[in-house]
Design a protein around this motif. Structure first.
Motif, PDB file in Angstrom:
ATOM      1  N   GLU A 162      32.087  55.253  36.649  1.00  0.00           N
ATOM      2  CA  GLU A 162      32.616  54.576  35.472  1.00  0.00           C
ATOM      3  C   GLU A 162      34.140  54.651  35.412  1.00  0.00           C
ATOM      4  N   ASP A 163      34.725  55.724  35.945  1.00  0.00           N
ATOM      5  CA  ASP A 163      36.188  55.815  36.005  1.00  0.00           C
ATOM      6  C   ASP A 163      36.740  54.818  37.014  1.00  0.00           C
ATOM      7  N   THR A 164      36.083  54.742  38.162  1.00  0.00           N
ATOM      8  CA  THR A 164      36.500  53.772  39.179  1.00  0.00           C
ATOM      9  C   THR A 164      36.427  52.357  38.634  1.00  0.00           C
ATOM     10  N   ALA A 165      35.353  52.036  37.918  1.00  0.00           N
ATOM     11  CA  ALA A 165      35.177  50.698  37.359  1.00  0.00           C
ATOM     12  C   ALA A 165      36.266  50.387  36.336  1.00  0.00           C
ATOM     13  N   HIS A 166      36.605  51.367  35.508  1.00  0.00           N
ATOM     14  CA  HIS A 166      37.654  51.157  34.502  1.00  0.00           C
ATOM     15  C   HIS A 166      38.993  50.872  35.166  1.00  0.00           C
ATOM     16  N   PHE A 167      39.344  51.679  36.161  1.00  0.00           N
ATOM     17  CA  PHE A 167      40.629  51.506  36.836  1.00  0.00           C
ATOM     18  C   PHE A 167      40.719  50.121  37.482  1.00  0.00           C
ATOM     19  N   HIS A 168      39.663  49.731  38.176  1.00  0.00           N
ATOM     20  CA  HIS A 168      39.675  48.428  38.838  1.00  0.00           C
ATOM     21  C   HIS A 168      39.678  47.279  37.837  1.00  0.00           C
ATOM     22  N   ALA A 169      39.032  47.458  36.697  1.00  0.00           N
ATOM     23  CA  ALA A 169      39.047  46.410  35.671  1.00  0.00           C
ATOM     24  C   ALA A 169      40.465  46.170  35.164  1.00  0.00           C
ATOM     25  N   GLU A 170      41.254  47.230  35.020  1.00  0.00           N
ATOM     26  CA  GLU A 170      42.638  47.067  34.580  1.00  0.00           C
ATOM     27  C   GLU A 170      43.486  46.410  35.666  1.00  0.00           C
ATOM     28  N   MET A 171      43.236  46.750  36.922  1.00  0.00           N
ATOM     29  CA  MET A 171      43.981  46.097  37.993  1.00  0.00           C
ATOM     30  C   MET A 171      43.627  44.605  38.071  1.00  0.00           C
ATOM     31  N   LYS A 172      42.382  44.286  37.837  1.00  0.00           N
ATOM     32  CA  LYS A 172      41.964  42.878  37.810  1.00  0.00           C
ATOM     33  C   LYS A 172      42.616  42.154  36.640  1.00  0.00           C
ATOM     34  N   ALA A 173      42.723  42.844  35.497  1.00  0.00           N
ATOM     35  CA  ALA A 173      43.360  42.247  34.330  1.00  0.00           C
ATOM     36  C   ALA A 173      44.838  41.962  34.589  1.00  0.00           C
ATOM     37  N   ALA A 174      45.476  42.764  35.438  1.00  0.00           N
ATOM     38  CA  ALA A 174      46.865  42.513  35.806  1.00  0.00           C
ATOM     39  C   ALA A 174      46.987  41.282  36.697  1.00  0.00           C
ATOM     40  N   CYS A 175      45.964  41.054  37.516  1.00  0.00           N
ATOM     41  CA  CYS A 175      46.014  39.965  38.496  1.00  0.00           C
ATOM     42  C   CYS A 175      45.604  38.611  37.934  1.00  0.00           C
ATOM     43  N   ASP A 176      44.551  38.590  37.128  1.00  0.00           N
ATOM     44  CA  ASP A 176      43.892  37.332  36.772  1.00  0.00           C
ATOM     45  C   ASP A 176      44.794  36.302  36.098  1.00  0.00           C
ATOM     46  N   PRO A 177      45.710  36.677  35.179  1.00  0.00           N
ATOM     47  CA  PRO A 177      46.535  35.657  34.534  1.00  0.00           C
ATOM     48  C   PRO A 177      47.477  34.923  35.477  1.00  0.00           C
ATOM     49  N   HIS A 178      47.659  35.454  36.680  1.00  0.00           N
ATOM     50  CA  HIS A 178      48.644  34.891  37.602  1.00  0.00           C
ATOM     51  C   HIS A 178      48.034  33.964  38.651  1.00  0.00           C
ATOM     52  N   GLY A 179      46.747  33.764  38.581  1.00  0.00           N
ATOM     53  CA  GLY A 179      46.112  32.770  39.429  1.00  0.00           C
ATOM     54  C   GLY A 179      45.961  33.199  40.871  1.00  0.00           C
ATOM     55  N   PRO A 180      45.475  32.271  41.706  1.00  0.00           N
ATOM     56  CA  PRO A 180      45.214  32.592  43.118  1.00  0.00           C
ATOM     57  C   PRO A 180      46.491  32.952  43.873  1.00  0.00           C
ATOM     58  N   LEU A 181      46.312  33.632  44.988  1.00  0.00           N
ATOM     59  CA  LEU A 181      47.420  33.981  45.875  1.00  0.00           C
ATOM     60  C   LEU A 181      47.036  33.560  47.286  1.00  0.00           C
ATOM     61  N   ASP A 182      47.835  32.690  47.871  1.00  0.00           N
ATOM     62  CA  ASP A 182      47.547  32.169  49.211  1.00  0.00           C
ATOM     63  C   ASP A 182      46.152  31.541  49.276  1.00  0.00           C
ATOM     64  N   GLY A 183      45.768  30.875  48.192  1.00  0.00           N
ATOM     65  CA  GLY A 183      44.501  30.166  48.173  1.00  0.00           C
ATOM     66  C   GLY A 183      43.280  31.027  47.925  1.00  0.00           C
ATOM     67  N   ALA A 184      43.494  32.305  47.624  1.00  0.00           N
ATOM     68  CA  ALA A 184      42.368  33.221  47.399  1.00  0.00           C
ATOM     69  C   ALA A 184      42.500  33.866  46.028  1.00  0.00           C
ATOM     70  N   ASP A 185      41.380  34.340  45.494  1.00  0.00           N
ATOM     71  CA  ASP A 185      41.425  35.089  44.246  1.00  0.00           C
ATOM     72  C   ASP A 185      42.365  36.280  44.409  1.00  0.00           C
ATOM     73  N   ARG A 186      43.342  36.388  43.517  1.00  0.00           N
ATOM     74  CA  ARG A 186      44.407  37.380  43.676  1.00  0.00           C
ATOM     75  C   ARG A 186      43.868  38.817  43.702  1.00  0.00           C
ATOM     76  N   TYR A 187      43.037  39.162  42.725  1.00  0.00           N
ATOM     77  CA  TYR A 187      42.522  40.522  42.674  1.00  0.00           C
ATOM     78  C   TYR A 187      41.687  40.847  43.917  1.00  0.00           C
ATOM     79  N   THR A 188      40.805  39.944  44.304  1.00  0.00           N
ATOM     80  CA  THR A 188      39.959  40.182  45.475  1.00  0.00           C
ATOM     81  C   THR A 188      40.803  40.399  46.722  1.00  0.00           C
ATOM     82  N   LYS A 189      41.846  39.583  46.866  1.00  0.00           N
ATOM     83  CA  LYS A 189      42.722  39.693  48.029  1.00  0.00           C
ATOM     84  C   LYS A 189      43.471  41.028  48.040  1.00  0.00           C
ATOM     85  N   LEU A 190      44.022  41.409  46.879  1.00  0.00           N
ATOM     86  CA  LEU A 190      44.837  42.618  46.829  1.00  0.00           C
ATOM     87  C   LEU A 190      43.991  43.890  46.842  1.00  0.00           C
ATOM     88  N   LYS A 191      42.770  43.800  46.335  1.00  0.00           N
ATOM     89  CA  LYS A 191      41.842  44.934  46.452  1.00  0.00           C
ATOM     90  C   LYS A 191      41.502  45.182  47.923  1.00  0.00           C
TER      91      LYS A 191
END
Length: 300
Positions: free
Chosen positions: A160-189
């Motif tokens: 649950e701690d891991t999930a919380h941390f990753h959810a916040e990192m995804k929240a940082a990524c999502d408003p900024h849209g794709p990166l190099d044609g890929a989902d930003r969070y998925t790519k950076l994870k």
């Protein structure tokens, strides 16, 4: 002239943001230290703040920064939150590494400027995860880019701690849209999973997060906004975990697991970490560069 003025403005704004973020995190961590600890009766920890200077070969001003380290606190056994703004000429080895990465013009002109914040926290309670975060801007006469990210390093993982941390990192990524044609969070994870892997141990050093480097989409404002969001989401990602686990009972076996995991962390930072190599090769204060190392560690 316009390009020079614009570059100067970008540097000033980036360095000021990294400094502001440093101040915000230091205040939050000292606020946590003010909370009583069930398993430690020492005084609340406070950061020791030391100015740092970058050593230039000719003795000229090459910038520096602020090293802020807290040792032996109630909840933080050791934590460093460093800010820097440095400039000068890259040493041949660092210049060659940059040129090999494809930095435009680096083979001919080794001048650079860089600013950023770097943070590593090693917690007293083995149930509270260690954590790393950094964001930075790098400039040369022919290029600029941003880099950074954050990753969680528990010795005793809680899904649950891991999930919380990753959810916040995804929240940082999502408003900024794709990166190099890929989902930003998925790519950076995925980039973090690759970057924070320890080949000689055949395992990751933690449970990941996000990581990026050489970020230049051609839109400085957009890339800077994203980098600010990564930094701004750090405290919401980490502080609730530190608060939740700070008074959880632990055993000697838990402490043993923590010290062994810290040995793993030290191995990565000394052998593979790009920031450690760059800081030492460019003459920055060695104590500031190596503040990421844990206060105690163990190898079996």
């Amino acid at each position: 002239m316009k390009d020079q003025t614009e570059a100067s403005d970008h540097k000033t704004r980036a360095a000021a943001w990294f400094r502001e973020l440093r101040d915000r995190i230091v205040a939050a961590f000292e606020g946590l230290e003010d909370r009583p600890a069930a398993h430690w009766d020492g005084p609340a920890g406070r950061f020791e703040v030391t100015p740092t200077r970058r050593a230039s070969e000719d003795g000229s001003d090459a910038g520096g920064g602020i090293m802020s380290v807290m040792r032996g606190g109630r909840h933080f056994e050791k934590v460093g939150v460093n800010w820097s703004e440095v400039h000068g000429t890259l040493a041949p080895r660092a210049q060659a590494a940059m040129a090999a990465r494809g930095v435009p013009g680096m083979a001919e002109d080794p001048r650079f400027w860089a600013s950023g914040i770097s943070l590593v926290a090693h917690m007293r309670n083995p149930h509270a995860p260690a954590v790393h975060m950094n964001t930075r801007m790098f400039w040369t006469p022919n290029a600029w880019w941003f880099g950074g990210g954050a990753d969680l390093n528990p010795c005793l993982e809680y899904p649950e701690d891991t999930a919380h941390f990753h959810a916040e990192m995804k929240a940082a990524c999502d408003p900024h849209g794709p990166l190099d044609g890929a989902d930003r969070y998925t790519k950076l994870k995925a980039w973090a999973d690759e970057y924070f892997f320890i080949p000689h141990r055949k395992r990751a050093r933690g449970v990941g997060g996000i990581f990026y480097d050489d970020l230049n989409t051609g839109d400085w404002e957009a890339d800077f906004a994203f980098t600010r969001d990564v930094g701004a989401h750090f405290l919401p990602a980490f502080l609730p975990l530190a608060e939740k686990r700070r008074d959880q009972p632990w055993t000697e076996a838990d402490r043993e697991a923590q010290l062994v995991h810290r040995g793993l962390y030290a191995e990565y930072n000394l052998v593979y970490d790009r920031g450690t190599k760059f800081g030492l090769e460019t003459g920055h204060d060695a104590n500031a560069v190596l503040m990421s190392l844990p206060p105690l560690a163990k190898w079996v």
